[in-house]
Design a protein around this motif. Structure first.
Motif, short mmCIF file in Angstrom:
data_model
loop_
_atom_site.label_atom_id
_atom_site.label_comp_id
_atom_site.label_asym_id
_atom_site.label_seq_id
_atom_site.Cartn_x
_atom_site.Cartn_y
_atom_site.Cartn_z
N GLU A 6 3.37 7.60 1.21
CA GLU A 6 3.82 8.95 0.88
C GLU A 6 5.19 8.91 0.22
OE1 GLU A 6 1.81 9.14 5.03
OE2 GLU A 6 3.31 7.90 3.99
N SER A 7 5.48 9.94 -0.56
CA SER A 7 6.80 10.13 -1.15
C SER A 7 6.99 11.61 -1.43
CB SER A 7 6.96 9.32 -2.43
OG SER A 7 6.04 9.75 -3.41
N GLY A 8 8.23 11.96 -1.77
CA GLY A 8 8.52 13.33 -2.16
C GLY A 8 9.22 14.17 -1.11
N GLY A 9 9.41 13.62 0.08
CA GLY A 9 10.12 14.37 1.11
C GLY A 9 11.61 14.43 0.81
N VAL A 23 0.10 7.86 -2.57
CA VAL A 23 -0.57 6.93 -3.46
C VAL A 23 -1.36 5.91 -2.65
CG1 VAL A 23 -0.29 5.23 -5.28
CG2 VAL A 23 1.19 7.24 -5.23
N ALA A 24 -2.60 5.71 -3.04
CA ALA A 24 -3.47 4.76 -2.35
C ALA A 24 -3.57 3.44 -3.11
CB ALA A 24 -4.86 5.37 -2.20
N SER A 25 -3.80 2.37 -2.36
CA SER A 25 -3.90 1.04 -2.97
C SER A 25 -5.27 0.80 -3.60
CB SER A 25 -3.63 -0.03 -1.92
OG SER A 25 -4.61 0.04 -0.87
N GLY A 26 -6.23 1.65 -3.27
CA GLY A 26 -7.56 1.47 -3.80
C GLY A 26 -8.20 2.80 -4.15
N GLU A 27 -9.46 2.75 -4.48
CA GLU A 27 -10.18 3.96 -4.86
C GLU A 27 -10.26 4.94 -3.70
OE1 GLU A 27 -10.71 2.53 -8.67
OE2 GLU A 27 -11.21 4.50 -7.87
N ILE A 28 -10.11 6.22 -4.00
CA ILE A 28 -10.15 7.25 -2.96
C ILE A 28 -11.25 8.28 -3.16
CG2 ILE A 28 -7.68 7.03 -2.46
CD1 ILE A 28 -7.31 9.71 -4.00
N ARG A 75 -5.49 7.85 -7.98
CA ARG A 75 -5.51 7.40 -6.58
C ARG A 75 -4.42 8.12 -5.78
NH1 ARG A 75 -6.13 0.79 -7.37
NH2 ARG A 75 -8.03 0.86 -8.63
N THR A 76 -4.22 9.39 -6.03
CA THR A 76 -3.11 10.12 -5.45
C THR A 76 -3.55 11.43 -4.84
OG1 THR A 76 -1.59 9.13 -7.05
CG2 THR A 76 -0.81 11.07 -5.87
N LEU A 77 -3.03 11.69 -3.65
CA LEU A 77 -3.18 12.96 -2.95
C LEU A 77 -1.86 13.70 -3.01
CD1 LEU A 77 -5.07 14.63 -0.96
CD2 LEU A 77 -3.80 13.50 0.87
N TYR A 78 -1.91 15.01 -3.19
CA TYR A 78 -0.69 15.81 -3.31
C TYR A 78 -0.67 16.91 -2.26
CZ TYR A 78 -0.59 13.75 -7.99
OH TYR A 78 -0.59 12.87 -9.06
N LEU A 79 0.54 17.36 -1.95
CA LEU A 79 0.73 18.56 -1.15
C LEU A 79 1.89 19.34 -1.75
CD1 LEU A 79 -0.31 20.09 1.37
CD2 LEU A 79 1.62 19.08 2.62
N GLN A 80 1.56 20.44 -2.39
CA GLN A 80 2.58 21.35 -2.92
C GLN A 80 2.97 22.31 -1.81
OE1 GLN A 80 4.12 21.47 -6.04
NE2 GLN A 80 5.41 23.03 -5.06
N TRP A 100 -3.41 5.32 7.41
CA TRP A 100 -2.26 6.23 7.47
C TRP A 100 -1.12 5.66 6.66
CZ3 TRP A 100 -2.43 10.84 10.08
CH2 TRP A 100 -3.49 11.02 10.98
N GLY A 101 -0.36 6.55 6.02
CA GLY A 101 0.88 6.12 5.41
C GLY A 101 1.99 6.08 6.45
N PRO A 102 3.17 5.58 6.07
CA PRO A 102 4.31 5.51 6.98
C PRO A 102 4.97 6.86 7.21
CG PRO A 102 4.94 4.69 4.85
CD PRO A 102 3.48 4.94 4.78
N GLY A 103 4.67 7.83 6.37
CA GLY A 103 5.23 9.17 6.52
C GLY A 103 6.44 9.39 5.64
#
Length: 110
Positions: A6-9, A23-28, A75-80, A100-103
């Protein structure tokens, strides 16, 4: 197993906005995915979910303020997140199946 980051916090004033990315390391494209948040030692809470067809669901308190979306090609999930309040302060995690990501920390404060 796919790995997530995750990023953007960050720190934002009440009423402000942030966009989180995962961002995922593989196909989502075949994974339902979700955003969770956790405040201190409280239980991690599912706040938004998106299925493989792009249908999104939210907890009631977030409807109209948060938007979950996915870009499978990237390969990216977003949260606006809009109209943030201090009650949105938490560590935000993305999830796909058992991964899970690290947060990423979101702090809403003036």
């Amino acid at each position: 197993q796919v790995q997530l980051v995750e990023s953007g916090g960050g720190l934002v004033q009440p009423g402000g906005s942030l966009r989180l990315s995962c961002v995922a390391s593989g196909e989502i494209e075949w994974y339902p995915m979700g955003w969770y948040r956790q405040v201190g030692d409280k239980q991690r809470e599912l706040i938004a979910h998106i299925d493989i067809g792009g249908t999104a669901k939210y907890i009631n308190s977030l409807k109209g303020r948060f938007t979950i979306s996915r870009d499978n090609a990237k390969r990216t999930l977003y949260l606006q997140m809009n109209v943030l309040t201090p009650e949105d302060t938490a560590v935000y995690y993305c999830n796909a199946l058992d991964a899970w990501g690290p947060g990423t920390q979101v702090t809403v404060s003036s």
